[in-house]
Design a protein around this motif. Structure first.
Motif: not given
Lengths: 286, 323
Positions: A1-9
């Motif tokens: 399932m695709k994430a609603l929020v994605t944070a990288k660094g």
């Protein structure tokens, strides 16, 4: 399932102070995520970045959008409650509802009115004349009317007594939440939300120290309640946290051999509140 | 559009002074007119008109008025109505000054910015709604308030005529409300365009400043003028700033001839380009309008106003509840 929020660094500096330090996380749909940490840990800064309220460094995608450039569009899908002090004091309840209806394309006034009908709030009341508890109810009434896919709550029960705090979360879960919706809550009072969370992200000094679904906690952390006599032996297994009780000691272990712990006392899954203290204070003897 | 009109409503709900002050001004006009009539009616004071003749009572004052030539009667009426309008205009320009200064600072001070930013409303819409209050709503309020004040004044003076057994028609015949309205509308449009850079500057200061913005909003122009004139740099910035800064009636010099007997209304061409009228009011001609819009200062002002407004929109993107 695709994430609603994605944070990288994800990183945010205020002058020389680094409030959020290269954090990575995802929020998936249908979850109730607690972003918890002590005061000044970076919770509200992270939320503000998600909501497009501040500049940041790193990658951040919310509903497939860049919150830095698309805050207004994001607010079609996100409903946001900061603590109750953010409601304009001068506004009347009916004016507030009119404003919501005029600005939110997916706002359903009837849902808000149905909720308000069960409170003591009158439509002619001004916000400044409402108690803190009533303001929270009003905020919740607004949230009920917004058909948002994600609800973001920033210390929503700050300053409320235990009755209103309990009622707030009960109403939130019973009347708002469904599997199509996602809730992200920040608080430093973890004990009042631990029963509703599906995921927990513990943040301290700008860094994420625990990030996992609640059901996985038992696979990684274990709590031992042991007598003072056997505490020294258990201590040799390197608990991440230890607390003295009346005649016993409480220890939390991370990724340890649970079978061995049974030799020293009662083994259980730690409460989130204890795990939170363990994570924040680290190897600490309370 | 629906959300923009909602934002305008929200401004009017929040800033009750935009309704309260015009109503207070109308009450003042009402009381002042009644007091003036009663003062004359009770013959407590005397009124010297520039002819030197003394008028000792309301009846003799009206009698004197009826003997004047129609052009003189019109001049007296216009003088009264325009002076009232100018006072209303000046007071509401001061209201606008404080409104703009507080419009984007207040939401940070009381932390409501977090709520406003939770709405699906862009920063552009928010800032433009506040600008629209200054550019459209306040001038409309000024016009309506001045028009109502005129009706109050004329209405009470009609009563005074009636009770002193003079024909009320005489008063209304020489009152040119259509010309006065067109004159006021043109003046308000000119004034709004002329002060547009000031409005943009105030909006910018409101979103930019972390301390009460009035300090910076006033201090920076004052320092610039001080440096320019103090060191005799001759950059011309002092003239540019000073001709834009005075508010309302102060920038519009009523000519020395504006006595009750020979009303002569004029405005300094240096202050409001394209606006040079004398011997009473007249509806602006095409030439007047063209002359105003052909002035480079007008376009420079608009450009600066849009620049500051754009900066305000851009800066609000990164404003949260911290001052």
């Amino acid at each position: 399932m695709k994430a609603l929020v994605t944070a990288k660094g994800l990183t945010k500096n205020y002058g020389r102070f680094r409030a959020v330090d290269k954090i990575d996380f995802e929020i998936k749909p249908g979850r109730v995520v607690g972003l918890v940490g002590p005061n000044g840990a970076g919770k509200s800064t992270t939320l503000k970045a998600i909501l497009g309220l501040i500049k940041y460094r790193g990658e951040l995608e919310v509903f497939g959008r860049n919150p830095r450039n698309e805050r207004a569009q994001l607010m079609h899908d996100i409903s946001y409650i900061s603590d109750v002090a953010s409601l304009p004091e001068w506004i009347r309840v009916d004016q507030l509802l009119d404003l919501m209806e005029s600005t939110h394309p997916s706002y359903d006034l009837r849902k808000s009115l149905n909720f308000l009908a069960r409170t003591d709030i009158n439509k002619s009341h001004r916000v400044k004349h409402l108690s803190r508890g009533m303001k929270t109810q009003l905020h919740l009434a607004i949230v009920m009317g917004i058909n948002a896919r994600m609800l973001v709550l920033d210390e929503p029960t700050l300053g409320l007594d235990i009755i209103y705090r309990t009622e707030f979360y009960d109403q939130l879960m019973n009347e708002y939440f469904d599997p199509q919706r996602t809730i992200l809550i920040t608080t430093h009072q973890i004990e009042e939300i631990e029963h509703i969370l599906t995921d927990i992200i513990i943040i301290n000094k700008g860094k994420i120290i625990i990030n996992m679904p609640i059901e996985e906690i038992a696979n990684h952390y274990v709590q031992l309640t042991t007598s003072k006599d056997t505490a020294d032996q258990a201590r040799k297994l390197n608990p991440v946290y230890e607390k003295d009780l009346l005649n016993e000691a409480l220890m939390i272990f991370e990724n340890t051999d649970t079978q061995r712990l049974h030799e020293f006392g009662e083994v259980s899954t730690p409460h989130l509140a204890d795990l939170f203290v363990a994570a924040v204070k680290g190897r600490h003897h309370a | 559009m629906r959300s923009f009109t909602a934002l305008l409503r929200r401004e009017l709900w929040e800033h009750t002074s935009l309704k309260g002050i015009p109503l207070t001004l109308l009450a003042f006009v009402l009381v002042a007119n009644i007091a003036f009539i009663f003062l004359l009616a009770s013959s407590v004071g005397t009124l010297n008109i520039s002819s030197g003749e003394e008028v000792r009572s309301l009846s003799s004052y009206i009698g004197f008025f009826t003997q004047l030539k129609p052009a003189q009667q019109t001049a007296i009426i216009n003088s009264t109505l325009i002076t009232t309008g100018m006072i209303i205009n000046s007071v509401l320009l001061i209201v606008m000054f404080f409104y703009l200064l507080d419009s984007l600072y207040g939401e940070r001070k009381d932390r409501t910015i977090l709520f406003w930013k939770s709405l699906p409303v862009s920063n552009k819409q928010t800032v433009l709604s506040k600008l629209a209050i200054a550019v459209i709503i306040i001038p409309v309020i000024i016009f309506i308030t001045a028009a109502l004040a005129n009706f109050i004044t004329l209405g009470l003076q009609s009563l005074a005529f009636y009770y002193n057994q003079y024909p009320v028609d005489l008063l209304w015949q020489e009152t040119d409300l259509t010309d006065l309205s067109l004159f006021s509308i043109f003046l308000l449009i000119q004034q709004t365009i002329w002060y547009f850079p000031v409005m943009g500057w105030l909006l910018f200061c409101s979103v930019w400043c972390r301390k009460p913005p009035i300090i910076i909003a006033v201090l920076i122009p004052v320092i610039l003028v001080f440096i320019d004139t103090g060191f005799m740099l001759g950059t011309g910035i002092s003239e540019i700033l000073l001709e834009r800064l005075p508010l309302g009636i102060m920038s519009m010099q009523l000519g020395n001839e504006s006595s009750l007997m020979a009303y002569n209304y004029s405005l300094s061409e240096q202050q409001l380009p394209g606006f040079n009228m004398s011997a009473g009011i007249s509806v602006p001609s095409i030439d007047d309008i063209l002359s105003f819009f052909m002035n480079i200062k007008v376009w420079m002002g608009l450009l600066i106003g849009f620049f500051f407004t754009g900066m305000a929109i851009s800066l609000r993107r990164w404003r949260d509840d911290s001052l």
